[in-house]
Scaffold this motif. Structure first.
Motif, PDB file in Angstrom:
ATOM      1  N   ALA A  29       0.807  -1.227   0.000  1.00 27.36           N
ATOM      2  CA  ALA A  29       0.000   0.000   0.000  1.00 27.36           C
ATOM      3  C   ALA A  29       0.841   1.279   0.000  1.00 27.36           C
ATOM      4  CB  ALA A  29      -0.959  -0.012   1.194  1.00 27.36           C
ATOM      5  N   PRO A  30       1.839   1.418   0.905  1.00 34.04           N
ATOM      6  CA  PRO A  30       2.589   2.679   0.892  1.00 34.04           C
ATOM      7  C   PRO A  30       3.338   2.933  -0.401  1.00 34.04           C
ATOM      8  CG  PRO A  30       3.608   1.069   2.356  1.00 34.04           C
ATOM      9  CD  PRO A  30       2.273   0.525   1.987  1.00 34.04           C
ATOM     10  N   ILE A  31       3.776   1.874  -1.080  1.00 35.74           N
ATOM     11  CA  ILE A  31       4.470   2.053  -2.356  1.00 35.74           C
ATOM     12  C   ILE A  31       3.510   2.612  -3.398  1.00 35.74           C
ATOM     13  CG2 ILE A  31       5.824   0.915  -4.142  1.00 35.74           C
ATOM     14  CD1 ILE A  31       7.085   0.982  -1.323  1.00 35.74           C
ATOM     15  N   LEU A  32       2.295   2.058  -3.442  1.00 36.42           N
ATOM     16  CA  LEU A  32       1.299   2.525  -4.404  1.00 36.42           C
ATOM     17  C   LEU A  32       0.847   3.944  -4.090  1.00 36.42           C
ATOM     18  CD1 LEU A  32      -0.772  -0.781  -4.682  1.00 36.42           C
ATOM     19  CD2 LEU A  32       0.736   0.203  -6.426  1.00 36.42           C
ATOM     20  N   VAL A  33       0.793   4.293  -2.804  1.00 36.94           N
ATOM     21  CA  VAL A  33       0.448   5.670  -2.427  1.00 36.94           C
ATOM     22  C   VAL A  33       1.518   6.632  -2.939  1.00 36.94           C
ATOM     23  CG1 VAL A  33       0.155   7.260  -0.488  1.00 36.94           C
ATOM     24  CG2 VAL A  33      -0.915   4.999  -0.420  1.00 36.94           C
ATOM     25  N   ARG A  34       2.773   6.258  -2.794  1.00 41.07           N
ATOM     26  CA  ARG A  34       3.865   7.088  -3.302  1.00 41.07           C
ATOM     27  C   ARG A  34       3.816   7.227  -4.822  1.00 41.07           C
ATOM     28  NH1 ARG A  34       8.854   7.517  -0.672  1.00 41.07           N
ATOM     29  NH2 ARG A  34       8.560   8.151   1.505  1.00 41.07           N
ATOM     30  N   LEU A  35       3.409   6.158  -5.507  1.00 40.64           N
ATOM     31  CA  LEU A  35       3.363   6.181  -6.971  1.00 40.64           C
ATOM     32  C   LEU A  35       2.131   6.901  -7.509  1.00 40.64           C
ATOM     33  CD1 LEU A  35       4.512   2.511  -7.772  1.00 40.64           C
ATOM     34  CD2 LEU A  35       5.854   4.616  -7.979  1.00 40.64           C
ATOM     35  N   SER A  36       1.161   7.168  -6.645  1.00 38.41           N
ATOM     36  CA  SER A  36      -0.062   7.830  -7.085  1.00 38.41           C
ATOM     37  C   SER A  36       0.227   9.251  -7.550  1.00 38.41           C
ATOM     38  CB  SER A  36      -1.086   7.846  -5.941  1.00 38.41           C
ATOM     39  OG  SER A  36      -2.196   8.649  -6.286  1.00 38.41           O
ATOM     40  N   GLU A  37      -0.437   9.648  -8.633  1.00 41.88           N
ATOM     41  CA  GLU A  37      -0.289  11.014  -9.146  1.00 41.88           C
ATOM     42  C   GLU A  37      -1.287  11.973  -8.502  1.00 41.88           C
ATOM     43  OE1 GLU A  37      -0.782  10.600 -13.324  1.00 41.88           O
ATOM     44  OE2 GLU A  37       1.120   9.542 -13.638  1.00 41.88           O
ATOM     45  N   ALA A  38      -2.221  11.445  -7.720  1.00 40.79           N
ATOM     46  CA  ALA A  38      -3.200  12.278  -7.025  1.00 40.79           C
ATOM     47  C   ALA A  38      -2.651  12.690  -5.668  1.00 40.79           C
ATOM     48  CB  ALA A  38      -4.514  11.522  -6.857  1.00 40.79           C
ATOM     49  N   GLY A  39      -3.284  13.692  -5.053  1.00 45.62           N
ATOM     50  CA  GLY A  39      -2.878  14.131  -3.730  1.00 45.62           C
ATOM     51  C   GLY A  39      -3.193  13.081  -2.677  1.00 45.62           C
ATOM     52  N   TRP A  46      -9.984   7.712  -3.935  1.00 47.52           N
ATOM     53  CA  TRP A  46     -10.028   6.730  -5.020  1.00 47.52           C
ATOM     54  C   TRP A  46      -9.762   5.321  -4.497  1.00 47.52           C
ATOM     55  CZ3 TRP A  46     -12.473   8.131  -9.049  1.00 47.52           C
ATOM     56  CH2 TRP A  46     -12.397   9.445  -9.531  1.00 47.52           C
ATOM     57  N   ARG A  47      -8.964   5.223  -3.462  1.00 54.66           N
ATOM     58  CA  ARG A  47      -8.656   3.905  -2.877  1.00 54.66           C
ATOM     59  C   ARG A  47      -9.916   3.200  -2.399  1.00 54.66           C
ATOM     60  NH1 ARG A  47      -4.151   2.777   1.888  1.00 54.66           N
ATOM     61  NH2 ARG A  47      -4.865   0.676   2.484  1.00 54.66           N
ATOM     62  N   VAL A  48     -10.799   3.930  -1.730  1.00 60.64           N
ATOM     63  CA  VAL A  48     -12.026   3.304  -1.224  1.00 60.64           C
ATOM     64  C   VAL A  48     -13.145   3.343  -2.264  1.00 60.64           C
ATOM     65  CG1 VAL A  48     -11.533   3.616   1.226  1.00 60.64           C
ATOM     66  CG2 VAL A  48     -12.580   5.488  -0.046  1.00 60.64           C
ATOM     67  N   ALA A  49     -13.202   4.402  -3.067  1.00 62.70           N
ATOM     68  CA  ALA A  49     -14.278   4.511  -4.058  1.00 62.70           C
ATOM     69  C   ALA A  49     -14.159   3.425  -5.124  1.00 62.70           C
ATOM     70  CB  ALA A  49     -14.260   5.891  -4.698  1.00 62.70           C
ATOM     71  N   ALA A 223      -3.493   3.146 -12.944  1.00 54.75           N
ATOM     72  CA  ALA A 223      -3.137   1.763 -12.607  1.00 54.75           C
ATOM     73  C   ALA A 223      -2.727   1.654 -11.140  1.00 54.75           C
ATOM     74  CB  ALA A 223      -2.009   1.278 -13.515  1.00 54.75           C
ATOM     75  N   ALA A 224      -1.990   2.647 -10.645  1.00 60.25           N
ATOM     76  CA  ALA A 224      -1.586   2.631  -9.241  1.00 60.25           C
ATOM     77  C   ALA A 224      -2.797   2.715  -8.315  1.00 60.25           C
ATOM     78  CB  ALA A 224      -0.626   3.790  -8.956  1.00 60.25           C
ATOM     79  N   LEU A 225      -3.772   3.561  -8.677  1.00 62.22           N
ATOM     80  CA  LEU A 225      -4.969   3.703  -7.852  1.00 62.22           C
ATOM     81  C   LEU A 225      -5.831   2.446  -7.891  1.00 62.22           C
ATOM     82  CD1 LEU A 225      -6.109   7.389  -8.542  1.00 62.22           C
ATOM     83  CD2 LEU A 225      -4.937   6.486  -6.533  1.00 62.22           C
ATOM     84  N   ILE A 226      -5.977   1.856  -9.077  1.00 58.98           N
ATOM     85  CA  ILE A 226      -6.780   0.635  -9.194  1.00 58.98           C
ATOM     86  C   ILE A 226      -6.126  -0.505  -8.411  1.00 58.98           C
ATOM     87  CG2 ILE A 226      -7.572  -1.128 -10.817  1.00 58.98           C
ATOM     88  CD1 ILE A 226      -7.958   1.115 -12.872  1.00 58.98           C
ATOM     89  N   ALA A 227      -4.803  -0.598  -8.488  1.00 60.63           N
ATOM     90  CA  ALA A 227      -4.099  -1.625  -7.720  1.00 60.63           C
ATOM     91  C   ALA A 227      -4.275  -1.395  -6.222  1.00 60.63           C
ATOM     92  CB  ALA A 227      -2.617  -1.618  -8.085  1.00 60.63           C
TER      93      ALA A 227
END
Length: 296
Positions: A29-39, A46-49, A223-227
């Motif tokens: 999870a923290p890796i994908l959060v870092r890779l996210s282009e959103a704030g 987006w993670r929960v939606a 892709a990062a958000l969907i993952a």
């Protein structure tokens, strides 16, 4: 038992592999959060939606296999299963912020102090007794946090404030678990997971809309958000929820401590976040403190 339903021993045999895979998934999870282009707040939204679709399918499937009383029907019942989502939404926003202010290893280790905060809140609010073993675990964890945040990890770059924010996320997450325990006394896990994610999306949306980067600009960003939503929030948490019904609390707790090690290793490989001797020692002491506190 119907012919189509797998025997209980078959389900139990998958429990530990499911827990291990779930722990590794959540550790990403923290890796994908870092890779996210959103704030940070938008990433939480987006993670929960985006997780609502698979969670709705799981809830619909589970509804036909659980007792009717375990599925919420009235508005009051849906509010009960959704209530943990208020804590979940704020925790995700706060923790995502901390991941941009301190190292992945620090943020992940510190948020794993949630069980200690949950026990302390249970003592303060509900009068649940706290034994000497738990107190010893707390003392060990505090010493580990002091080591973890000392030296180079606390110098410059806002890392000390990031560590403090990660600790506050652990405290908020403890509130989520207390509300979750109340909801799970009556309703199914699938219903609570879906309801909590739905309210978390409602809670995080206003905060997400205040950020400049609300949505990704590229396919890789989506892709990062969907993952994050499907692999971590829906699949990872779902595997953990399935597994802990079959395994002892001690084994489950110890196995889930794989998260900070997975996150730290990936951050080292992808972001070059090497660990100092103080961080490694502090992390090991924090893990030891959590283990002792959970036994108490």
């Amino acid at each position: 038992m119907s012919d189509s339903e797998p025997p209980r021993w078959t389900l139990r045999s998958f429990a530990f592999p499911a827990l291990l895979l779930g722990g590794v998934s959540v550790g990403c999870a923290p890796i994908l959060v870092r890779l996210s282009e959103a704030g940070p707040a938008a990433t939480a939204f987006w993670r929960v939606a985006l997780a609502l679709a698979p969670l709705a399918l799981i809830a619909a499937y589970a509804a036909g296999r659980t007792s009717a009383s375990a599925t919420p029907k009235t508005i009051v019942e849906w509010l009960t299963v959704s209530a943990p989502g208020a804590f979940l939404g704020f925790e995700l926003v706060v923790w995502h912020i901390s991941l941009h202010m301190t190292s992945v290893a620090n943020a992940t280790l510190l948020v794993n102090l949630t069980p200690i905060f949950a026990a302390l809140f249970g003592w303060a609010i509900f009068g649940r007794p706290v034994g000497r073993v738990f107190a010893a675990g707390v003392a060990i964890s505090v010493a580990g946090v002091a080591l973890l945040t000392a030296g180079r990890s606390a110098a410059g770059g806002g890392r000390l404030s990031g560590d403090a924010i990660a600790l506050s996320a652990a405290a908020i997450y403890a509130g989520y678990f207390l509300a979750l325990g109340y909801a799970r006394r009556r309703f199914s896990t699938a219903s609570v997971m879906f309801g909590s994610a739905a309210l978390a999306a409602v809670v995080t949306l206003p905060l997400a809309l205040t950020e400049r980067a609300f949505a990704p600009d590229s396919v890789s960003g989506w892709a990062a958000l969907i993952a994050l939503a499907w692999i971590v929030q829906a699949c990872g948490q779902g595997l953990v929820t399935f597994a802990i019904a079959w395994l002892s609390p001690t084994l489950s707790s110890l196995t889930m401590l794989i998260q900070p090690f997975v996150a730290g290793a990936l951050a080292w490989a992808l972001f070059g976040e090497s660990l100092t001797a103080a961080q490694i020692a502090g992390g090991l002491v924090v893990v030891a403190g959590i283990m002792v506190a959970r036994r108490g």
